[in-house]
Every structure is written in C-alpha cells, then in structure tokens.
Design an enzyme around this catalytic site. Structure first.
Site, PDB file in Angstrom:
ATOM      1  N   ASP A  31      17.935  -3.079  21.853  1.00  0.00           N
ATOM      2  CA  ASP A  31      17.113  -4.105  22.764  1.00  0.00           C
ATOM      3  C   ASP A  31      16.238  -2.589  23.088  1.00  0.00           C
ATOM      4  OD1 ASP A  31      16.258  -6.655  24.583  1.00  0.00           O
ATOM      5  OD2 ASP A  31      15.347  -5.045  24.957  1.00  0.00           O
ATOM      6  N   TYR A 149       2.632 -16.687  15.232  1.00  0.00           N
ATOM      7  CA  TYR A 149       3.586 -16.973  16.152  1.00  0.00           C
ATOM      8  C   TYR A 149       4.311 -17.839  15.080  1.00  0.00           C
ATOM      9  CZ  TYR A 149       8.407 -17.627  18.396  1.00  0.00           C
ATOM     10  OH  TYR A 149       9.537 -17.254  18.889  1.00  0.00           O
TER      11      TYR A 149
END
Ligand code: UDP
Length: 325
Positions: A31, A149
């Site tokens: 991450d 998106y």
C-alpha cells in the site's frame, strides 16, 4: 497458500488480510498509504505470516518480486471515492487502468491467479433494475468527471477478460456500497460512514438532493467472505460477480436509521449536490444488484442487516474516538 493484497492498508484490504491470515495463509500486503492508513493494519504487524510493504504498485520491479512469491493476487489498490473522481480524473485513470494493466501483464507472465475488485459504479445510471452482470451500462458525458471511475474500472475489467482469454485465471468482483469499521470517514468516504461520524460528532447529517436516491448497503464481513470464496473456487474463474445486498435503502432513510441506532436527537439537513461536489457531478438514482451468479457459484448469502451493520460500525467508531481522546 501465499497471497499478495494490493491496497492492503485500505478499508476492504485490511479486512481481507485479517481474514486470509486467520485461515493460516501467508500474506504480502502492499500500500502506498495515499488513502490507506497504517493504523488499519496495526493489529497485523506482529503476525509473522504478514509482510507489509509501503510502496506503490507502479514500481514494476518491486511488483514482479512480490508476484513471484505468491500463489494468488487480490488486486484492490485503486482510487476510490466519489469526490476523488470529480476532483482528479487523471489520477483515477493512471492508478485504476495503467497500474492495473502492468499488474495483470506480470501476473499473466508468471502464471498467477488474480481476483480484481471492480464496482457497482460500472452500471452507471442504467435504469434496468436490478443490475445483472451481463446488462448494458449507461454513462453520462465526458465533461462530467464522475463517470471516469466507472470507465476506469470497466477498462480494468476488459484488461482482466483480455488476459483471461490468454489463459490468466481471473475473477472480477463488483462491490455494491460496502461499509463497516475502518471505512474512510473523510469527505472522500461513503455516505454510511459519513452519517455515522456526523451523528457521533453531533453535527447535522447532510443528505444530498431530496434523499430519495437509493443504494444497497453491504456490510464488510459479507463482502470479505465472498471475496475469499472467489479466490478459492475454480468455477469462478473467468467470471464477473455482483456482491451486494438486494435491500434498497433511500439515503434519507439511512440518515434516520443512523440517528435511531446512535440514540441521538441529531438534525438532518438537505445539501445541494453542487455545494458538495461542484458542478461536474451527476447522481445515480437507484442501484440494486442481481445476486444470482454469486449465490450459485460463490455460495454467497449476505446475512448482516443494515441495522446490525450500522450498529457494529457505529460502536467501532465510538470506541476509536474514545481511544484517541
Ligand atoms: N450522500 C449524501 N450525503 C453525504 C455523502 C453522500 O447524501 O454526506 C449521497 C450521495 O450524493 C449519493 C449517495 O449518498 O446519492 C451515495 O454516495 P456515496 O458517496 O456513498 O457513493 P456512491 O454510491 O454514489 O458511489
């Protein structure tokens, strides 16, 4: 088994890592902490089977080394959250499409299975309710940033299906409005978390528009269970699955439920969309999943009611706020 989870410090990623570890697996989590938080994986740090790498999946040489180590990749790293789509469409495409493309290419070269998390947003503003995986998708104009998106995740799905044709074992999951502990509670987070935190802060709950728009809210535990099954079942490979709940809730009703569960007298205010998102925004009026495929192939059976899920989530945020003083 050995797993790579991209977006490991995010909301869903952190719950997925917890669940994979609890079944005795070895997990590598990556991450870049752009929206994920270190505190989300704090409880996993002492586990010798958990390896966390702070870094971006755009670093291809690091990514290849990680893919090489594992059997299965859960690809969750993405730019998520409606305000992000509206404010920074370039980053949405870079992360959700370009980085996904490189991850899939390397997984395919090394012969590693991928579970790709997509979204109910791909159905866009289709009015063909409920949404089945093979249904048409309907988007607004390119000048409305919101749709970037849906386009980015659709492109990710096409990349998955393209590599699947060339032999990559891949499963695509479309999540419907997931909420629960550790979900993003900033202005970029989903509505359930926002309402819960507004109620706890005793500030008015901000309902956009008339509040009659609906969503099917899905508790994180149900989502993680099905996501685990998607990685295990060979019959899921090459397929797309909706994961959500069929119970449709208007946003105003959600606000009232949050107030009831929180036991506060709080106020509900109506806020114009433009005031929150600016002018490049268009809402989706209704969004309901057809869950037949997930029920049949993944044995999916979501069991947490909205009231139970809201209660769990609210208690979690209340305790977190108490801990942080
Ligand atoms: N919404 C709202 N108040 C908020 C945040 C969101 O009324 O403080 C509304 C939003 O306009 C939309 C719905 O709640 O109609 C769901 O928004 P969310 O950002 O959770 O995600 P979406 O389902 O639109 O992707």
């Amino acid at each position: 088994m050995k797993y790579l989870v991209t977006g490991a410090a995010g909301f869903v990623g952190s719950h997925l890592c917890t669940s994979l570890l609890s079944e005795g697996n070895e997990v590598w989590g990556i991450d870049d902490l752009s929206s994920g938080k270190e505190e989300n994986i704090e409880h996993l740090k002492g586990n010798p089977r958990f390896n966390f790498i702070e870094g971006c999946i755009s670093d291809e040489s690091q990514l290849i080394k990680l893919i090489y180590k594992v059997d299965i990749i859960y690809h969750l790293a993405a730019v998520v959250g409606v305000k992000h789509y509206v404010e920074d469409p370039t980053r949405v495409i870079d992360v959700n499409v370009c980085y996904t493309s490189s991850l899939l290419e390397n997984a395919w070269k090394l012969g590693k299975k991928v579970v790709f998390t997509s979204t109910s947003e791909v159905y866009g503003k289709s009015e063909s309710i409920p949404f089945a995986e093979e249904d048409d998708r309907v988007y607004g104009p390119a000048s409305t940033n919101r749709w970037c998106y849906a386009i980015s995740k659709s492109a990710g799905e096409y990349l998955c299906l393209g590599y699947a044709k060339q032999g990559l074992p891949v499963v695509i999951l479309r999540y419907f409005n997931v909420y629960g502990p550790r979900a993003d509670d900033s202005a970029y987070g989903g509505v359930a978390t926002r309402f819960i935190n507004q109620a706890l802060a005793r500030t008015p709950l901000t309902v956009h528009g008339d509040g009659a728009q609906t969503r099917c809210f899905t508790y994180i535990d149900d989502i993680v269970k099905a996501t685990m099954e998607a990685g295990k079942r060979p019959e899921a490979e090459g397929r797309i699955f909706n994961l959500g709940r069929e119970r449709e809730t208007p946003i105003l009703e959600l606000a009232k439920m949050v107030l009831k569960v929180s036991g506060t007298e709080g106020e509900i205010v109506f806020q114009p969309y433009k005031e929150f998102y600016g002018s490049s925004y268009e809402d989706i009026r209704r969004r309901i999943p057809d869950l037949s495929a997930a029920r049949q192939i993944l044995g999916y059976n979501p069991s947490v009611t909205l009231e139970e899920g809201i209660r769990e989530t609210l208690n979690w945020y209340r305790n977190r706020n108490n801990r942080s003083g």
